[in-house]
Design a protein around this motif. Structure first.
Motif, PDB file in Angstrom:
ATOM      1  N   LEU A   1     -11.187  -2.564   4.024  1.00 45.70           N
ATOM      2  CA  LEU A   1      -9.864  -1.683   4.644  1.00 45.70           C
ATOM      3  C   LEU A   1      -8.923  -1.593   3.309  1.00 45.70           C
ATOM      4  O   LEU A   1      -8.447  -0.563   3.253  1.00 45.70           O
ATOM      5  N   LEU A   2      -8.539  -2.589   2.638  1.00 49.06           N
ATOM      6  CA  LEU A   2      -7.701  -2.584   1.507  1.00 49.06           C
ATOM      7  C   LEU A   2      -8.329  -1.711   0.348  1.00 49.06           C
ATOM      8  O   LEU A   2      -7.540  -0.827  -0.132  1.00 49.06           O
TER       9      LEU A   2
ATOM     10  N   VAL B   1     -11.693  -0.239  10.311  1.00 40.88           N
ATOM     11  CA  VAL B   1     -10.920  -0.549  11.583  1.00 40.88           C
ATOM     12  C   VAL B   1     -11.756  -0.674  12.966  1.00 40.88           C
ATOM     13  O   VAL B   1     -11.755  -1.698  13.763  1.00 40.88           O
TER      14      VAL B   1
ATOM     15  N   ARG C   1     -12.095   3.514   5.807  1.00 43.27           N
ATOM     16  CA  ARG C   1     -10.944   2.614   6.508  1.00 43.27           C
ATOM     17  C   ARG C   1     -10.949   2.680   7.831  1.00 43.27           C
ATOM     18  O   ARG C   1     -10.988   1.862   8.539  1.00 43.27           O
ATOM     19  N   LEU C   2     -11.234   3.961   8.514  1.00 40.72           N
ATOM     20  CA  LEU C   2     -11.636   4.238   9.873  1.00 40.72           C
ATOM     21  C   LEU C   2     -12.842   3.372  10.248  1.00 40.72           C
ATOM     22  O   LEU C   2     -12.508   2.669  11.419  1.00 40.72           O
TER      23      LEU C   2
ATOM     24  N   PHE D   1      -7.465  13.547  13.862  1.00 40.29           N
ATOM     25  CA  PHE D   1      -7.742  14.002  12.546  1.00 40.29           C
ATOM     26  C   PHE D   1      -8.373  15.312  12.376  1.00 40.29           C
ATOM     27  O   PHE D   1      -8.063  16.289  11.460  1.00 40.29           O
TER      28      PHE D   1
ATOM     29  N   PHE E   1      -2.077   6.571   5.659  1.00 40.37           N
ATOM     30  CA  PHE E   1      -3.137   6.587   6.548  1.00 40.37           C
ATOM     31  C   PHE E   1      -3.915   5.097   6.291  1.00 40.37           C
ATOM     32  O   PHE E   1      -3.895   4.472   7.648  1.00 40.37           O
TER      33      PHE E   1
ATOM     34  N   MET F   1      -3.555   2.518   9.568  1.00 43.51           N
ATOM     35  CA  MET F   1      -5.061   1.684   9.852  1.00 43.51           C
ATOM     36  C   MET F   1      -4.822   0.222   9.897  1.00 43.51           C
ATOM     37  O   MET F   1      -5.158  -0.756  10.533  1.00 43.51           O
TER      38      MET F   1
ATOM     39  N   MET G   1       0.803  -1.177   0.022  1.00 44.11           N
ATOM     40  CA  MET G   1       0.061   0.089   0.090  1.00 44.11           C
ATOM     41  C   MET G   1       0.826   1.327  -0.051  1.00 44.11           C
ATOM     42  O   MET G   1       2.051   1.377   0.592  1.00 44.11           O
TER      43      MET G   1
ATOM     44  N   LEU H   1     -10.759   7.770   3.384  1.00 43.47           N
ATOM     45  CA  LEU H   1     -10.159   7.537   4.740  1.00 43.47           C
ATOM     46  C   LEU H   1     -11.363   7.195   5.808  1.00 43.47           C
ATOM     47  O   LEU H   1     -11.140   6.294   6.654  1.00 43.47           O
ATOM     48  N   TYR H   2     -12.401   7.372   5.774  1.00 45.94           N
ATOM     49  CA  TYR H   2     -13.518   7.443   6.756  1.00 45.94           C
ATOM     50  C   TYR H   2     -13.957   5.835   6.600  1.00 45.94           C
ATOM     51  O   TYR H   2     -14.299   5.272   7.436  1.00 45.94           O
TER      52      TYR H   2
END
Lengths: 227, 110
Positions: B27-28, B40, B36-37, B85, A41, A45, A37, B33-34
């Motif tokens: 996630l990948l 997680v 992914r957050l 963030f 960010f 994660m 990757m 970004l959100y």
């Protein structure tokens, strides 16, 4: 409970091993994704997810204390530290050319082969004559109750038998934490540092992650020109 | 515990692992970004659930306490990441921030 009274029959050992194997497979996928990757960010994660998966794996290996440390340090603290480091740097990593990766690959392959070679010397699981089950380990188990007078052998080894060792580790971790705090400035100084990724001068306005953040400074701070 | 319950719990543990893999896919591939957050965060929830199920599989239900601690830590970690963030610093008083924004909005309105 009667379920595990019947653990002796091997039919039930296999499914928990399957759990371990699927966690290891998830770990491999996450590790490759971290390497491949480019978005920093996403990498941060993914590192959090890596430690969560390994915490699950440790629990299924019956090492609950290790799992808890892994989840607290790996998924909790180091995610925040990595994020604060990321805010000072570029948001994407630049790809490394293939010819510079060959040396690292050779080192990794050599280390892995050395580890595989060492596996042959490991004693069998639960062997009575293994090093952990003979000399000083048995002493700890036998004498902790009368010498230290606490029920937990691990705590006795960490805090009493090897107290100086633990003290040294604590000093090392404390100074490392102090260094990280001074570098990142978690006390409200973050964003005032000047980073220079790719030879480009950055301040808190021009930082790559500045677009993500709202301006939380007061009016007079905002009126000040940048240093 | 009947053997049926044992296999039921093992099956649910495997289903939890499969849903972890699905979260990993988000996630990948997650475009923002959100995403992914959130992935997680729900991965942490899956960890907590797996811990609960596994404690009952090995017949030691007191491990549920540890699962509770994981849940608390997951929550605090997500809040910390989101706060970082938004404000680029952990040294921001969220309640004070809210009143400051309110006064700014009222000034804009007037």
């Amino acid at each position: 409970m009667s379920l595990f009274a019947a653990v002796a029959e091997p039919a039930f050992v296999v499914p928990t091993m399957l759990l371990d194997i699927s966690f290891l497979a998830l770990l491999v996928v996450v590790a490759f994704a971290i390497v491949r990757m480019r978005s920093l960010f996403g990498i941060v994660m993914l590192q959090g997810v890596y430690s969560l998966v390994s915490a699950c794996w440790f629990v299924s290996l019956d090492a609950v204390d290790v799992a808890f440390t892994e989840a607290a340090v790996g998924a909790g603290v180091s995610t925040v530290l990595m994020l604060s480091a990321m805010l000072l740097a570029d948001r994407k990593s630049t790809p490394v050319p293939m010819r510079r990766q060959v040396g690292a690959l050779a080192v990794v392959v050599l280390a892995g082969m050395a580890m595989l070679y060492a596996v042959g010397d490991m004693s069998a699981y639960g062997d009575v004559h293994s090093a952990a089950n003979s000399y000083v380990g048995m002493d700890y188990i036998a004498k902790t109750a009368e010498e230290i007078k606490i029920p937990n052998v691990v705590t006795a080894v960490l805090a009493s038998y090897r107290g100086y060792d633990t003290f040294g580790e604590t000093v090392v971790i404390f100074s490392a934490g102090l260094g990280v705090l001074l570098l990142l400035g978690l006390n409200g100084n973050s964003g005032r540092w000047v980073a220079r990724p790719n030879g480009q001068m950055l301040n808190d306005h021009a930082a790559p992650s500045a677009g993500l953040a709202t301006d939380n400074r007061s009016e007079e701070q905002r009126a000040e020109p940048d240093q | 515990m009947t053997p049926f319950m044992g296999y039921f719990m093992l099956g649910s543990a495997f289903l939890l692992i499969i849903s972890m893999a699905l979260m990993l896919g988000r996630l990948l591939g997650g475009p923002t970004l959100y995403d992914r957050l959130l992935a997680v965060n729900s991965f942490g929830t899956k960890t907590v659930l797996f811990l609960c199920v596994f404690c009952f599989i090995i017949g030691r239900p007191d491990g549920v306490d540890i699962a509770l601690l994981y849940a608390l830590m997951n929550f605090i970690g997500t809040i910390a990441v989101l706060k970082f963030f938004n404000y680029q610093s952990l040294d921001v008083n969220l309640s004070a921030q809210k009143t400051a924004q309110k006064t700014a909005q009222s000034e804009d309105l007037s």
